[in-house]
Design an enzyme around this catalytic site. Structure first.
Site, PDB file in Angstrom:
ATOM      1  N   HIS A 138     -16.755   9.905  27.712  1.00 27.96           N
ATOM      2  CA  HIS A 138     -15.952  11.020  27.240  1.00 27.96           C
ATOM      3  C   HIS A 138     -14.637  11.070  28.014  1.00 27.96           C
ATOM      4  O   HIS A 138     -14.626  10.964  29.239  1.00 27.96           O
ATOM      5  CB  HIS A 138     -16.711  12.336  27.395  1.00 27.96           C
ATOM      6  CG  HIS A 138     -17.752  12.529  26.347  1.00 27.96           C
ATOM      7  ND1 HIS A 138     -18.937  11.843  26.361  1.00 27.96           N
ATOM      8  CD2 HIS A 138     -17.779  13.322  25.246  1.00 27.96           C
ATOM      9  CE1 HIS A 138     -19.662  12.205  25.313  1.00 27.96           C
ATOM     10  NE2 HIS A 138     -18.982  13.097  24.625  1.00 27.96           N
ATOM     11  N   LYS A 583     -17.606  26.192  21.273  1.00 26.56           N
ATOM     12  CA  LYS A 583     -16.387  26.347  20.467  1.00 26.56           C
ATOM     13  C   LYS A 583     -16.661  27.175  19.221  1.00 26.56           C
ATOM     14  O   LYS A 583     -15.800  27.902  18.732  1.00 26.56           O
ATOM     15  CB  LYS A 583     -15.850  24.957  20.091  1.00 26.56           C
ATOM     16  CG  LYS A 583     -14.521  24.977  19.334  1.00 26.56           C
ATOM     17  CD  LYS A 583     -13.784  23.659  19.470  1.00 26.56           C
ATOM     18  CE  LYS A 583     -14.509  22.544  18.745  1.00 26.56           C
ATOM     19  NZ  LYS A 583     -14.285  22.598  17.284  1.00 26.56           N
TER      20      LYS A 583
END
EC number: 4.1.1.31
Length: 920
Positions: A138, A583
């Site tokens: 990532h 999110k």
């Protein structure tokens, strides 16, 4: 014996000395680069930042030229990096010192095993527990590999600081060498010129195995067995820690991950671990000079020695050396076979002439590669037994013990590689296969029930496959089938463990899992009885987590699924996504929904007689499930950890935790201890209270979700605020990973990947994903009835989950800075967009007040003085970088910087991320 704190007042004093010295050297180097007059600007900036005179600081920064910005931003980026190194060095020193010199010191693992030894099932638990850190690519590691290598040198030098002070080594020479490396790092490009490729990411992560992880995992496993033995528990072959990896196999949103990168990932792993064995055998060859005239080896060692191609006349009476030489020769052939390249370091590392490898004996007795790690271990065991027979048990310890332990853990590769793909890609591929085979013309239009009926029927049509050479395939389908074919070949070559799981991103239905099964069946990895690769759903959004129970209940009801699970020791893994759920619904909703989902999924597994194991997809920041690992694991629902847990480790977190073998050992020890404690201990003070706690959380989280979504998804100006009042555009152009910032063109918040979302909120110092919606939700509950604040305070004191939840908010708030955030807000073009900041500010202040009230604290981080001290020492430096970044963004957006100057913004992004330590 209680666990001693690693942070001591003496340690803080040493860190202060080191930081002062590092700062002095960096100042001298910078003065020489820009001159005394220019350096006075840096000094004035520092004074203003320490005084928190942000108005004047903004004015000074606005008058700095673009040319001056380069060195100034570099100075303030390097300084927090050097502070990080100092803190890491002293943590490693303290760990090493207490482990080796303090006889009263018991680490968490020792205490955990001691407590467990008295339990009836203690031995079974210790045999079965398995914690799997999974290293991912990532894109949150902003440091170049070159910078990391230079910091490693500085780290090693600072480890010698105490010796230099004490006169054990020359202080002057030590200072000169340290100065040299700081000068090199100050004059090295911080920012990558080009985007990383997947092959770079594979190579980069291997340095952590070479430098620390192989040693740390091996040492920890040995210590684990020894601690159990100390308490009367003889463990057979425990694997408390094994490693996982996504790099090379995670193609979700990354078109650059292919069959070739999957093969490369496995091949490089084999190369690294085989080189480790070869080096260990070289060391054993050099030292095992036992003479057969003095010590008679057993017949098996004599057999191994007789097969050696080492024909030196000086080795005639040294059977152990010749045996190690033969084993090493077989490893060389194994490396050629598995990696298609020779062990280049081998002959030179052993210290033999090349003629020893091409003697006539090699033609008559060709050296064969090992068929498996089991055969390699058998040869080592033969040597061990011979030493035991002769009373030479002391000689087993050291390199021989280490390499034998490493073989048990790693075999011929370092980490099991996960494959991952988005469910929509698999659906498109299966739809194409079904259409090409004239089974279903428009698969995607079918209902969920119809899809499952079609898929299960095809899975039962053994051994028929859907693809045909006569039917043309799309590039997407060709690519996907090539990856699965490579996975099968790697499993045949390296063993079943090399690729064990395939994760399905955005799992929303049972058909998503059966679609993957169809793809795996096409290449022979799935049949009616067995799935050689486990199908792992990843539930990410709030809605998907809420539906996970019903999805898994339906999936586990199918007979073919029961057969697959039965061949996997009755385990079914489920991955939980912390980033997208945050999110989607905010910090509280994400944390609580994940907690409830684990309870529900564990219960469903028990109903079906299946052990559900969880894979936690956590990031570095609180907004992506991060936080202290020990607390994160021990705050999971009781019963959710059976004996195995996996969790992602990524980006800057890999460097922080595994960049040094002592620190790596410490973090791995924490993971094992936390997992065992959560398995056997009901952490909550009174289990009968949990139902009332859940009711309270349900009420609070419902409000929090509404508050969060009202701003993020309902406010028409929020999207523009995020893109204008944060450096998201600049972050997206930073070369910090091979993967794009979004799966597709970004037109709304939902299309943005979680990492740039969190990363950008870290840069503008709002830390939005880690706290927004918390304050208002708790305030509403507190105002609802008298005594509710006291109830929350009681929950904080007695419920680990709730305590960890609030402690993470505490930490995030301490890293935020609303004065700086206000300046970012001024980057927005319209007043309506800028006004979004005031909604955020009100919620921030309310959240801070409520958290402190529940904790019954006067200030943030009262429970974490070491972090508080660390932030206090570094905040003035990277606060400056925020003001520099804001000014540079203004210039960039007003076309006052050319393309070459964009890297100045990237330098500030790097420095702020370095100062925060966990940014994505």
């Amino acid at each position: 014996m209680p666990l001693k704190k690693l942070e001591s007042s003496n340690n803080q004093a040493i860190i202060a000395e080191e930081v002062a010295l590092l700062k002095e050297m960096l100042e001298n180097i910078t003065r020489r680069m820009i001159g005394d007059d220019a350096f006075t600007v840096i000094e004035s900036i520092m004074v203003l930042s320490e005084k928190q005179d942000y108005i004047e600081l903004e004015k000074v920064v606005a008058n700095i030229s673009n040319q001056e910005m380069e060195v100034i931003s570099r100075y303030f980026s390097i300084l927090p990096l050097l502070i990080n190194i100092s803190e890491d060095v002293d943590l490693a020193y303290e760990i090493n010192y207490q482990n080796n010199t303090d006889t009263d010191y018991l680490g968490k693992l020792a205490l955990t095993i001691k407590d467990l030894a008295g339990k009836d099932n203690g031995k079974d638990i210790l045999e079965q527990v398995n914690v799997v850190p999974v290293l991912t690519a990532h894109p949150t590691q902003v440091q170049r590999k070159t910078i990391l290598e230079l910091t490693t040198h500085i780290h090693k030098l600072l480890r010698k600081y105490r010796d230099a002070k004490a006169g054990v080594i020359s202080l002057e020479k030590w200072r000169q060498e340290l100065y040299r490396y700081i000068e090199m790092i100050m004059q090295t490009d911080i920012i990558r010129e080009k985007k990383l490729q997947v092959k770079n990411e594979i190579k980069n992560v291997m340095q952590y195995y070479d430098g620390s992880l192989i040693q740390a995992v091996t040492k920890l496993t040995t210590e684990y067995k020894n601690l159990a033995q100390k308490h009367g528990l003889e463990l057979d072959n425990p694997k408390p820690i094994t490693m996982g990896m996504w790099i090379g196999g995670d193609r979700d949103g990354n078109p650059f991950v292919t069959a070739e990168t999957l093969c490369l990932s496995a091949t490089v792993q084999s190369e690294v671990i085989l080189n480790y064995y070869i080096d260990k055998l070289a060391a054993l060859y050099r030292t095992f000079s036992l003479s057969s005239t003095l010590v008679q080896p057993n017949s098996e060692v004599e057999r191994l020695a007789s097969l050696s191609q080492d024909q030196s006349i000086y080795r005639g009476n040294e059977p152990y050396r010749r045996a190690f030489h033969y084993i090493q020769s077989r490893l060389k052939q194994t490396q050629i076979q598995l990696t298609n390249q020779p062990a280049a370091r081998m002959s030179s590392s052993v210290g033999l002439s090349t003629s020893a490898w091409s003697s006539p004996a090699s033609l008559e007795n060709p050296i064969l590669a090992y068929d498996s790690p089991v055969d390699f271990k058998a040869d080592l065991k033969a040597i061990e037994q011979s030493l035991l027979d002769n009373g030479n048990s002391a000689l087993i310890e050291g390199d021989l013990r280490e390499v034998m332990q490493a073989v048990d853990i790693f075999g011929f590769f370092l980490a099991s590689i996960d494959m991952r793909q988005d469910s929509s890609v698999q659906e498109a591929c299966v739809a194409e296969l079904l259409k090409g085979a004239n089974i279903v013309d428009d698969y995607s239009s079918l209902s969920e029930t119809e899809k499952c009926d079609v898929l299960v029927q095809q899975l039962m049509e053994e051994p028929r496959t859907l693809s045909s050479a006569a039917v043309a395939k799309s590039d997407l389908l060709e690519k996907e089938l090539a990856i699965y074919t490579t996975a099968r070949e790697l499993k045949d070559k390296l063993g079943e463990e090399v690729i064990k799981q395939h994760i399905i991103s955005h799992t929303e239905s049972v058909s998503d899992m059966f679609e993957l099964a169809i793809m795996l069946k096409e290449v022979g990895l799935v049949d009616q009885q067995r799935a050689r690769v486990q199908i792992v759903p990843l539930f990410e959004t709030i809605e998907d987590l809420d539906n996970a129970r019903d999805i898994m209940a339906a999936y586990l009801s199918h007979d073919i699924v029961k057969s697959w699970i039965a061949t996997n020791r009755n385990y079914q893994e489920i991955m939980l996504g912390y980033s997208d759920s945050n999110k989607d619904g905010g910090y509280l909703a994400s944390g609580w929904t994940l907690y409830k989902a684990q309870n529900e999924l564990t219960a469903i597994g028990e109903e079906h007689g299946v052990k559900i194991t969880f894979f936690h997809g956590r990031g570095g920041t609180v907004g992506r499930g991060g936080g202290p690992s020990y607390d994160a694991i021990t705050s999971q629902p009781f019963g959710s950890i059976k004996d195995r847990i996996r969790l992602t480790e990524q980006g800057e977190i890999i460097e922080n935790k595994y960049g040094n073998k002592d620190v790596a050992y410490y973090h791995l020890e924490m993971l094992i201890s936390a997992s065992i404690n959560r398995m056997v201990t009901q952490m909550i003070t009174d289990p009968n209270e949990i139902d009332s706690f859940r009711e309270i959380m349900d009420s609070i989280v419902a409000d929090s979700n509404i508050i969060y979504r009202k701003l993020v998804f309902d406010n028409p100006h929020f999207y523009d605020y995020f893109f204008e009042a944060s450096p998201i555009k600049e972050v997206s152009s930073l070369n910090i990973g091979s993967r794009p910032a979004a799966r597709k063109t970004i037109t709304e918040i939902t299309g943005l990947r979680a990492i740039p979302w969190v990363f950008s909120w870290s840069q503008n110092r709002i830390m939005f994903p880690g706290w927004y919606g918390v304050g208002s939700a708790f305030k509403r509950y507190i105002d609802r009835a008298q005594g509710n604040l006291e109830r929350l305070q009681h929950m904080y004191q007695t419920w680990p989950f709730f305590h960890s939840l609030l402690s993470n908010v505490d930490m995030v708030l301490s890293k935020s800075n609303m004065n700086i955030a206000f300046q970012y807000a001024q980057l927005a073009e319209s007043q309506d967009v800028r006004d979004v900041f005031y909604e955020i500010l009100d919620e921030w202040q309310l959240t801070k007040n409520v958290i402190l009230a529940i904790q019954d604290h006067d200030d943030l981080l009262e429970d974490n003085p070491s972090l508080k001290h660390s932030l206090k020492s570094r905040l003035p430096y990277f606060n400056v970088l925020n003001y520099i970044q804001i000014e540079l963004i203004k210039r960039w957006r007003n076309n006052q910087l050319d393309e070459n100057d964009e890297k100045l913004i990237h330098t500030t992004i790097n420095g702020i991320a370095t100062g925060l330590r966990n940014s994505g």
